[in-house]
Design a protein around this motif. Structure first.
Motif, PDB file in Angstrom:
ATOM      1  N   LEU A  25      32.179   9.023  30.491  1.00 61.58           N
ATOM      2  CA  LEU A  25      32.007   8.206  30.013  1.00 61.58           C
ATOM      3  C   LEU A  25      31.730   7.121  30.989  1.00 61.58           C
ATOM      4  O   LEU A  25      30.580   6.088  30.846  1.00 61.58           O
ATOM      5  N   ARG A  26      31.599   7.843  32.225  1.00 63.61           N
ATOM      6  CA  ARG A  26      30.979   6.960  33.201  1.00 63.61           C
ATOM      7  C   ARG A  26      29.356   6.851  33.439  1.00 63.61           C
ATOM      8  O   ARG A  26      28.947   5.781  34.107  1.00 63.61           O
ATOM      9  N   ASN A  27      28.591   7.631  32.850  1.00 65.85           N
ATOM     10  CA  ASN A  27      27.023   7.845  32.494  1.00 65.85           C
ATOM     11  C   ASN A  27      26.536   6.424  31.979  1.00 65.85           C
ATOM     12  O   ASN A  27      26.849   5.912  30.641  1.00 65.85           O
ATOM     13  N   ARG A  28      25.878   5.603  32.465  1.00 65.37           N
ATOM     14  CA  ARG A  28      25.073   4.488  32.410  1.00 65.37           C
ATOM     15  C   ARG A  28      23.458   4.736  32.943  1.00 65.37           C
ATOM     16  O   ARG A  28      23.074   5.064  33.430  1.00 65.37           O
ATOM     17  N   CYS A  29      22.711   3.331  32.371  1.00 67.52           N
ATOM     18  CA  CYS A  29      21.223   3.397  32.960  1.00 67.52           C
ATOM     19  C   CYS A  29      21.426   2.929  33.241  1.00 67.52           C
ATOM     20  O   CYS A  29      21.709   1.128  33.360  1.00 67.52           O
ATOM     21  N   PHE A  30      20.608   3.292  34.678  1.00 69.23           N
ATOM     22  CA  PHE A  30      20.556   1.831  35.699  1.00 69.23           C
ATOM     23  C   PHE A  30      18.961   1.588  35.965  1.00 69.23           C
ATOM     24  O   PHE A  30      18.092   2.481  35.716  1.00 69.23           O
ATOM     25  N   THR A  31      18.742   0.564  35.835  1.00 63.13           N
ATOM     26  CA  THR A  31      16.751  -0.107  36.192  1.00 63.13           C
ATOM     27  C   THR A  31      16.749   0.265  37.743  1.00 63.13           C
ATOM     28  O   THR A  31      17.261   0.114  38.501  1.00 63.13           O
ATOM     29  N   MET A  52      26.184  -2.921  39.537  1.00 57.53           N
ATOM     30  CA  MET A  52      26.097  -2.080  40.873  1.00 57.53           C
ATOM     31  C   MET A  52      24.891  -1.348  40.884  1.00 57.53           C
ATOM     32  O   MET A  52      24.107  -1.560  40.296  1.00 57.53           O
ATOM     33  N   CYS A  53      25.080  -1.344  42.622  1.00 60.31           N
ATOM     34  CA  CYS A  53      23.626  -0.324  42.927  1.00 60.31           C
ATOM     35  C   CYS A  53      23.877   0.198  43.564  1.00 60.31           C
ATOM     36  O   CYS A  53      24.824   0.702  44.006  1.00 60.31           O
ATOM     37  N   ARG A  54      22.769   1.753  43.286  1.00 56.94           N
ATOM     38  CA  ARG A  54      22.578   3.113  44.040  1.00 56.94           C
ATOM     39  C   ARG A  54      21.333   3.149  44.692  1.00 56.94           C
ATOM     40  O   ARG A  54      20.579   3.185  44.048  1.00 56.94           O
ATOM     41  N   ASP A  55      21.448   3.982  45.099  1.00 61.95           N
ATOM     42  CA  ASP A  55      19.958   3.863  46.012  1.00 61.95           C
ATOM     43  C   ASP A  55      19.514   5.715  45.738  1.00 61.95           C
ATOM     44  O   ASP A  55      20.938   6.462  46.353  1.00 61.95           O
ATOM     45  N   GLU A  56      18.782   5.926  45.028  1.00 61.68           N
ATOM     46  CA  GLU A  56      18.818   8.057  44.686  1.00 61.68           C
ATOM     47  C   GLU A  56      16.899   7.826  45.378  1.00 61.68           C
ATOM     48  O   GLU A  56      16.177   6.471  45.382  1.00 61.68           O
ATOM     49  N   LEU A  57      16.625   9.213  44.848  1.00 66.97           N
ATOM     50  CA  LEU A  57      15.498   9.669  44.622  1.00 66.97           C
ATOM     51  C   LEU A  57      14.465   9.509  43.364  1.00 66.97           C
ATOM     52  O   LEU A  57      14.916  10.210  42.275  1.00 66.97           O
ATOM     53  N   SER A  58      13.144   9.013  43.271  1.00 70.47           N
ATOM     54  CA  SER A  58      12.618   8.492  42.865  1.00 70.47           C
ATOM     55  C   SER A  58      12.197  10.293  41.869  1.00 70.47           C
ATOM     56  O   SER A  58      11.932  10.496  42.842  1.00 70.47           O
ATOM     57  N   PRO A  59      12.305  10.216  40.546  1.00 71.83           N
ATOM     58  CA  PRO A  59      12.553  11.668  40.067  1.00 71.83           C
ATOM     59  C   PRO A  59      10.597  12.054  39.903  1.00 71.83           C
ATOM     60  O   PRO A  59       9.734  12.920  40.325  1.00 71.83           O
ATOM     61  N   THR A  60       9.790  10.192  40.045  1.00 71.46           N
ATOM     62  CA  THR A  60       7.545  10.423  39.864  1.00 71.46           C
ATOM     63  C   THR A  60       7.692  11.226  40.934  1.00 71.46           C
ATOM     64  O   THR A  60       6.700  11.184  41.133  1.00 71.46           O
ATOM     65  N   SER A  61       8.321  10.064  42.120  1.00 72.66           N
ATOM     66  CA  SER A  61       7.495   9.485  43.417  1.00 72.66           C
ATOM     67  C   SER A  61       7.896  10.223  44.858  1.00 72.66           C
ATOM     68  O   SER A  61       7.780  10.519  45.814  1.00 72.66           O
ATOM     69  N   GLY A  62       9.827  10.832  44.492  1.00 70.90           N
ATOM     70  CA  GLY A  62      10.214  11.382  45.099  1.00 70.90           C
ATOM     71  C   GLY A  62      10.995  10.762  46.535  1.00 70.90           C
ATOM     72  O   GLY A  62      11.319  11.295  47.514  1.00 70.90           O
ATOM     73  N   VAL A  63      10.613   9.204  46.304  1.00 75.78           N
ATOM     74  CA  VAL A  63      10.897   8.340  47.505  1.00 75.78           C
ATOM     75  C   VAL A  63      12.025   7.277  47.454  1.00 75.78           C
ATOM     76  O   VAL A  63      12.853   7.416  45.593  1.00 75.78           O
ATOM     77  N   GLY A  64      12.433   7.305  48.090  1.00 77.29           N
ATOM     78  CA  GLY A  64      13.863   6.925  47.927  1.00 77.29           C
ATOM     79  C   GLY A  64      13.915   5.194  47.635  1.00 77.29           C
ATOM     80  O   GLY A  64      13.382   4.654  47.350  1.00 77.29           O
ATOM     81  N   THR A  65      14.454   5.213  46.676  1.00 69.72           N
ATOM     82  CA  THR A  65      14.322   3.649  45.289  1.00 69.72           C
ATOM     83  C   THR A  65      16.045   2.662  45.376  1.00 69.72           C
ATOM     84  O   THR A  65      16.452   4.244  45.384  1.00 69.72           O
ATOM     85  N   LEU A  69      22.759  -1.269  38.428  1.00 71.28           N
ATOM     86  CA  LEU A  69      23.092  -1.182  36.463  1.00 71.28           C
ATOM     87  C   LEU A  69      23.110  -3.120  36.124  1.00 71.28           C
ATOM     88  O   LEU A  69      24.183  -3.781  37.321  1.00 71.28           O
ATOM     89  N   LEU A  70      22.307  -3.463  35.458  1.00 73.25           N
ATOM     90  CA  LEU A  70      22.445  -4.663  34.503  1.00 73.25           C
ATOM     91  C   LEU A  70      23.673  -5.182  33.547  1.00 73.25           C
ATOM     92  O   LEU A  70      23.764  -3.471  33.010  1.00 73.25           O
TER      93      LEU A  70
END
Length: 133
Positions: A25-31, A52-65, A69-70
């Motif tokens: 139930l914690r899973n949300r779509c982050f833009t 909410m904001c999270r820094d993650e690696l982009s699955p397409t480019s591999g760069v931190g982005t 959560l809107l």
């Protein structure tokens, strides 16, 4: 006898809920906000309030982005895999990440106490629709 039956009922369905819904139930779509990190962003992105904001690696480019959560995406739970049910997959430009539990963190099956609370909420028919749908 009724009290023992209720304890048995809550325990059995609480354990079932823990096995099926723990952490889901914690899973949300982050833009995705390309080329920025959470430190670069303010509370408002394109006129929408970012919860909410999270820094993650982009699955397409591999760069931190940065992924935000809107407010529009706060109520929609998403699925990371087809483990238990197909669920809702995030559209392009969004990523399914862990956010907060619904209903200000009260509604979840992450431990047996809150599972009992969610079962009690469904039994009393007070606020059961956000849990069931």
């Amino acid at each position: 006898n009724v009290l023992l039956f209720c304890i048995f009922f809550f325990t059995i369905f609480g354990i079932f809920g823990l096995n099926i819904f723990m952490g889901i139930l914690r899973n949300r779509c982050f833009t995705e906000v390309a080329g920025k990190t959470c430190a670069d962003l303010t509370a408002s992105i394109d006129g929408e309030y970012a919860l909410m904001c999270r820094d993650e690696l982009s699955p397409t480019s591999g760069v931190g982005t940065a992924y935000v959560l809107l407010a529009d995406d706060d109520e929609q739970a998403c699925a990371m895999s087809k483990m238990h049910w197909e669920g809702y997959f995030c559209p392009a430009g969004q990523m399914c990440l862990k956010g907060r539990n619904p209903n200000y963190g009260i509604t979840h099956f992450d431990n047996i106490g809150y599972a009992w609370l969610a079962i009690f909420q469904c039994i009393t028919l007070e606020g059961w629709t956000p849990i069931m749908y």
